[in-house]
Design a protein around this motif. Structure first.
Motif, PDB file in Angstrom:
ATOM      1  N   MET A   1     -99.277  -1.062   2.749  1.00 49.69           N
ATOM      2  CA  MET A   1     -98.466  -2.225   2.529  1.00 49.69           C
ATOM      3  C   MET A   1     -99.310  -3.288   1.833  1.00 49.69           C
ATOM      4  N   LEU A   2     -98.737  -3.951   0.856  1.00 46.24           N
ATOM      5  CA  LEU A   2     -99.417  -4.997   0.110  1.00 46.24           C
ATOM      6  C   LEU A   2     -99.556  -6.245   0.978  1.00 46.24           C
ATOM      7  N   LYS A   3    -100.760  -6.756   1.096  1.00 47.96           N
ATOM      8  CA  LYS A   3    -101.008  -7.961   1.872  1.00 47.96           C
ATOM      9  C   LYS A   3    -100.555  -9.172   1.063  1.00 47.96           C
ATOM     10  N   SER A   4    -100.126 -10.203   1.756  1.00 46.96           N
ATOM     11  CA  SER A   4     -99.655 -11.418   1.130  1.00 46.96           C
ATOM     12  C   SER A   4    -100.607 -12.555   1.484  1.00 46.96           C
ATOM     13  N   PHE A   5    -101.288 -13.118   0.479  1.00 42.53           N
ATOM     14  CA  PHE A   5    -102.225 -14.206   0.692  1.00 42.53           C
ATOM     15  C   PHE A   5    -101.460 -15.449   1.116  1.00 42.53           C
ATOM     16  N   LEU A   6    -101.953 -16.159   2.094  1.00 43.19           N
ATOM     17  CA  LEU A   6    -101.219 -17.311   2.586  1.00 43.19           C
ATOM     18  C   LEU A   6    -101.985 -18.623   2.455  1.00 43.19           C
ATOM     19  N   SER A   7    -103.204 -18.691   2.931  1.00 45.63           N
ATOM     20  CA  SER A   7    -103.930 -19.956   2.829  1.00 45.63           C
ATOM     21  C   SER A   7    -105.425 -19.730   2.702  1.00 45.63           C
ATOM     22  N   LYS A   8    -106.086 -20.716   2.087  1.00 44.81           N
ATOM     23  CA  LYS A   8    -107.534 -20.679   1.898  1.00 44.81           C
ATOM     24  C   LYS A   8    -108.071 -22.061   2.239  1.00 44.81           C
ATOM     25  N   ILE A   9    -109.056 -22.095   3.138  1.00 47.36           N
ATOM     26  CA  ILE A   9    -109.667 -23.356   3.553  1.00 47.36           C
ATOM     27  C   ILE A   9    -111.164 -23.255   3.274  1.00 47.36           C
ATOM     28  N   GLY A  10    -111.701 -24.229   2.543  1.00 48.11           N
ATOM     29  CA  GLY A  10    -113.130 -24.291   2.266  1.00 48.11           C
ATOM     30  C   GLY A  10    -113.746 -25.492   2.951  1.00 48.11           C
ATOM     31  N   ILE A  11    -114.809 -25.261   3.699  1.00 48.98           N
ATOM     32  CA  ILE A  11    -115.528 -26.337   4.386  1.00 48.98           C
ATOM     33  C   ILE A  11    -117.004 -26.129   4.090  1.00 48.98           C
ATOM     34  N   GLY A  12    -117.531 -26.919   3.191  1.00 50.34           N
ATOM     35  CA  GLY A  12    -118.910 -26.700   2.771  1.00 50.34           C
ATOM     36  C   GLY A  12    -119.032 -25.305   2.183  1.00 50.34           C
ATOM     37  N   GLY A  13    -119.939 -24.498   2.708  1.00 52.50           N
ATOM     38  CA  GLY A  13    -120.108 -23.133   2.236  1.00 52.50           C
ATOM     39  C   GLY A  13    -119.228 -22.134   2.967  1.00 52.50           C
ATOM     40  N   LEU A  14    -118.455 -22.606   3.928  1.00 55.65           N
ATOM     41  CA  LEU A  14    -117.628 -21.738   4.755  1.00 55.65           C
ATOM     42  C   LEU A  14    -116.223 -21.615   4.153  1.00 55.65           C
ATOM     43  N   GLU A  15    -115.680 -20.395   4.130  1.00 59.49           N
ATOM     44  CA  GLU A  15    -114.307 -20.178   3.685  1.00 59.49           C
ATOM     45  C   GLU A  15    -113.533 -19.442   4.763  1.00 59.49           C
ATOM     46  N   VAL A  16    -112.322 -19.920   5.022  1.00 53.26           N
ATOM     47  CA  VAL A  16    -111.432 -19.265   5.968  1.00 53.26           C
ATOM     48  C   VAL A  16    -110.135 -18.950   5.232  1.00 53.26           C
TER      49      VAL A  16
ATOM     50  N   LYS B   1     -87.694 -25.769   6.547  1.00 51.02           N
ATOM     51  CA  LYS B   1     -88.623 -24.736   6.078  1.00 51.02           C
ATOM     52  C   LYS B   1     -89.439 -24.257   7.263  1.00 51.02           C
ATOM     53  N   LEU B   2     -89.789 -22.989   7.234  1.00 53.66           N
ATOM     54  CA  LEU B   2     -90.657 -22.400   8.238  1.00 53.66           C
ATOM     55  C   LEU B   2     -92.045 -22.267   7.622  1.00 53.66           C
ATOM     56  N   LEU B   3     -93.066 -22.804   8.289  1.00 55.17           N
ATOM     57  CA  LEU B   3     -94.425 -22.819   7.750  1.00 55.17           C
ATOM     58  C   LEU B   3     -95.394 -22.191   8.737  1.00 55.17           C
ATOM     59  N   LEU B   4     -96.433 -21.546   8.199  1.00 58.12           N
ATOM     60  CA  LEU B   4     -97.570 -21.117   8.997  1.00 58.12           C
ATOM     61  C   LEU B   4     -98.731 -22.021   8.610  1.00 58.12           C
ATOM     62  N   LYS B   5     -99.258 -22.748   9.588  1.00 52.85           N
ATOM     63  CA  LYS B   5    -100.355 -23.691   9.367  1.00 52.85           C
ATOM     64  C   LYS B   5    -101.604 -23.154  10.049  1.00 52.85           C
ATOM     65  N   THR B   6    -102.685 -23.041   9.273  1.00 56.81           N
ATOM     66  CA  THR B   6    -103.987 -22.623   9.798  1.00 56.81           C
ATOM     67  C   THR B   6    -104.872 -23.865   9.879  1.00 56.81           C
ATOM     68  N   THR B   7    -105.420 -24.137  11.058  1.00 59.78           N
ATOM     69  CA  THR B   7    -106.338 -25.266  11.231  1.00 59.78           C
ATOM     70  C   THR B   7    -107.670 -24.726  11.741  1.00 59.78           C
TER      71      THR B   7
ATOM     72  N   VAL C   1    -114.776 -32.366  12.258  1.00 57.41           N
ATOM     73  CA  VAL C   1    -114.032 -32.368  11.003  1.00 57.41           C
ATOM     74  C   VAL C   1    -113.130 -31.141  10.981  1.00 57.41           C
ATOM     75  N   ASP C   2    -111.827 -31.369  11.089  1.00 56.96           N
ATOM     76  CA  ASP C   2    -110.868 -30.268  11.067  1.00 56.96           C
ATOM     77  C   ASP C   2    -110.283 -30.149   9.661  1.00 56.96           C
ATOM     78  N   ALA C   3    -110.066 -28.933   9.229  1.00 55.00           N
ATOM     79  CA  ALA C   3    -109.452 -28.682   7.926  1.00 55.00           C
ATOM     80  C   ALA C   3    -108.272 -27.759   8.144  1.00 55.00           C
ATOM     81  N   TYR C   4    -107.218 -27.949   7.318  1.00 54.25           N
ATOM     82  CA  TYR C   4    -106.047 -27.100   7.485  1.00 54.25           C
ATOM     83  C   TYR C   4    -105.401 -26.798   6.144  1.00 54.25           C
ATOM     84  N   ASP C   5    -104.590 -25.757   6.161  1.00 54.72           N
ATOM     85  CA  ASP C   5    -103.764 -25.400   5.024  1.00 54.72           C
ATOM     86  C   ASP C   5    -102.501 -24.760   5.595  1.00 54.72           C
ATOM     87  N   GLU C   6    -101.424 -24.845   4.839  1.00 58.03           N
ATOM     88  CA  GLU C   6    -100.161 -24.295   5.301  1.00 58.03           C
ATOM     89  C   GLU C   6     -99.398 -23.713   4.130  1.00 58.03           C
ATOM     90  N   ASP C   7     -98.534 -22.754   4.453  1.00 55.52           N
ATOM     91  CA  ASP C   7     -97.686 -22.146   3.437  1.00 55.52           C
ATOM     92  C   ASP C   7     -96.402 -21.682   4.095  1.00 55.52           C
TER      93      ASP C   7
END
Length: 134
Positions: free
Chosen positions: A1-16, A110-116, A123-129
């Motif tokens: 099954m093809l994965k669906s990219f949802l969110s990208k969070i960058g904090i300094g050198g860290l990526e989630v 709208k229905l959203l998935l939010k990653t925090t 320092v909290d960072a978030y993205d949603e889609d």
């Protein structure tokens, strides 16, 4: 099954990155995915990661102003053991089971998935889609 990219969070050198199996779910299906943590070039201390399913309600008031109101309907917390070390990638699978609250009025909601990402220094960072459930 093809994965669906949802969110990208960058904090300094860290990526989630949050990747879901399918952003368009049919009633009865489960939201499955994986959180990828890439340590990058520096060590970061992640306290925990929160995945929230939100309903964003778009309202128009009597003065013709528009207002968006978020309502959390599902919350999933991922506790991490240890630091995210430089050059290390961690994969954390997740599963969120929908319920009747996921059935929304598509005209103004709208229905959203939010990653925090909650970092130890506060320092909290978030993205949603948007996700869809019918």
């Amino acid at each position: 099954m093809l994965k669906s990219f949802l969110s990208k969070i960058g904090i300094g050198g860290l990526e989630v990155d949050t990747v879901v199996d399918n952003q368009m779910l049919e009633e009865g299906e489960i939201l499955n995915g994986t959180v990828y943590i890439d340590g990058g070039e520096a060590d970061q201390i992640i306290d925990h990661i929160t995945l929230e399913v939100l309903v964003r309600i778009h309202r128009e008031d009597a003065m013709s102003d528009f207002e968006d109101v978020d309502r959390t309907i599902t919350k999933h917390s991922i506790e991490l053991i240890g630091d995210s070390k430089s050059k290390e990638t961690r994969m954390i699978p997740f599963e969120i089971v929908p319920d009747d609250r996921w059935l929304i009025n598509k005209d103004n909601e709208k229905l959203l998935l939010k990653t925090t990402v909650h970092i130890d220094n506060g320092v909290d960072a978030y993205d949603e889609d948007e996700i869809q459930y019918a």
